[in-house]
Design an enzyme around this catalytic site. Structure first.
Site, mmCIF file in Angstrom:
data_model
loop_
_atom_site.group_PDB
_atom_site.id
_atom_site.type_symbol
_atom_site.label_atom_id
_atom_site.label_comp_id
_atom_site.label_asym_id
_atom_site.label_seq_id
_atom_site.Cartn_x
_atom_site.Cartn_y
_atom_site.Cartn_z
ATOM 1 N N LYS A 70 0.846 -1.196 0.000
ATOM 2 C CA LYS A 70 0.000 0.000 0.000
ATOM 3 C C LYS A 70 0.883 1.247 0.000
ATOM 4 O O LYS A 70 1.932 1.265 0.635
ATOM 5 C CB LYS A 70 -0.844 0.087 1.277
ATOM 6 C CG LYS A 70 -1.951 -0.895 1.413
ATOM 7 C CD LYS A 70 -2.712 -0.621 2.727
ATOM 8 C CE LYS A 70 -3.802 -1.637 2.947
ATOM 9 N NZ LYS A 70 -4.497 -1.403 4.222
ATOM 10 N N ASP A 163 -14.518 -3.879 12.306
ATOM 11 C CA ASP A 163 -13.251 -3.712 13.013
ATOM 12 C C ASP A 163 -13.335 -4.211 14.451
ATOM 13 O O ASP A 163 -12.343 -4.688 15.007
ATOM 14 C CB ASP A 163 -12.809 -2.255 12.980
ATOM 15 C CG ASP A 163 -12.333 -1.814 11.601
ATOM 16 O OD1 ASP A 163 -12.274 -2.652 10.680
ATOM 17 O OD2 ASP A 163 -12.022 -0.623 11.446
#
Length: 177
Positions: A70, A163
């Site tokens: 990334k 999450d």
């Protein structure tokens, strides 16, 4: 300029900036500069998130064979960016690094085998992600945000249900070498 952090392969990248009376121009990627650091990566997807203050997004990654590198940067606001090393053969396995990213500032390059997340410090923040594989839902995974020893500078963060459902680092069996 590329500055490697304590996690091998995680780089803080000083972006080129030109400021004048019109505003700011920022270059976040230059193929030759990245190639000179051994980071000649073909990005396949790009996306961004906009988050309000005290949102924690993370700690995210893609499992093999859809794992990816990334390149992350902020276009508006400020975040505390966190990278966790999940590579079992890395000298920094299960260690993390925290970097303050803000609009018109540096980028962070994150290699395969690392989890990534951030906390929004400003009233809102826009974070851009360039990744080297196309998102694969069945390979989408994460580590519970406060299970690896990082002292997040927030008392009560806003988290997604996804999450909140991730396993703790102590329960995760890493497939990354």
């Amino acid at each position: 300029m590329f500055k490697e952090t304590k996690l091998p392969g995680v780089f803080l990248v000083d972006n080129f900036k030109a400021v004048d009376n019109r505003g700011v121009f920022v270059k976040t990627f230059h193929q030759q500069d990245f190639a000179s650091q051994g980071l000649d990566k073909p990005f396949k997807e790009s996306y961004y998130s906009k988050s309000v203050k005290n949102v924690v997004r993370g700690m995210h990654f893609q499992l093999p064979p859809f794992d990816h590198e990334k390149l992350v940067y902020v276009t508006d606001g400020e975040v505390e960016d966190v990278v966790l090393d999940l590579r079992t053969e890395s000298p920094t396995f299960k260690q993390f690094v925290s970097l303050r990213l803000q609009a018109f500032g540096s980028s962070v390059f994150i290699p395969k085998g690392c989890a990534h997340g951030f906390l929004t410090l400003s009233d809102s923040a826009t974070v851009v992600y360039n990744v080297t594989t196309v998102y694969n839902q069945s390979s989408d995974a994460g580590i519970f945000w406060n299970s690896f020893g990082f002292n997040w500078p927030v008392d009560i963060p806003t988290l997604s249900l996804r999450d909140q459902s991730f396993p703790a680092l102590s329960e995760f069996r890493s497939p990354f070498l």
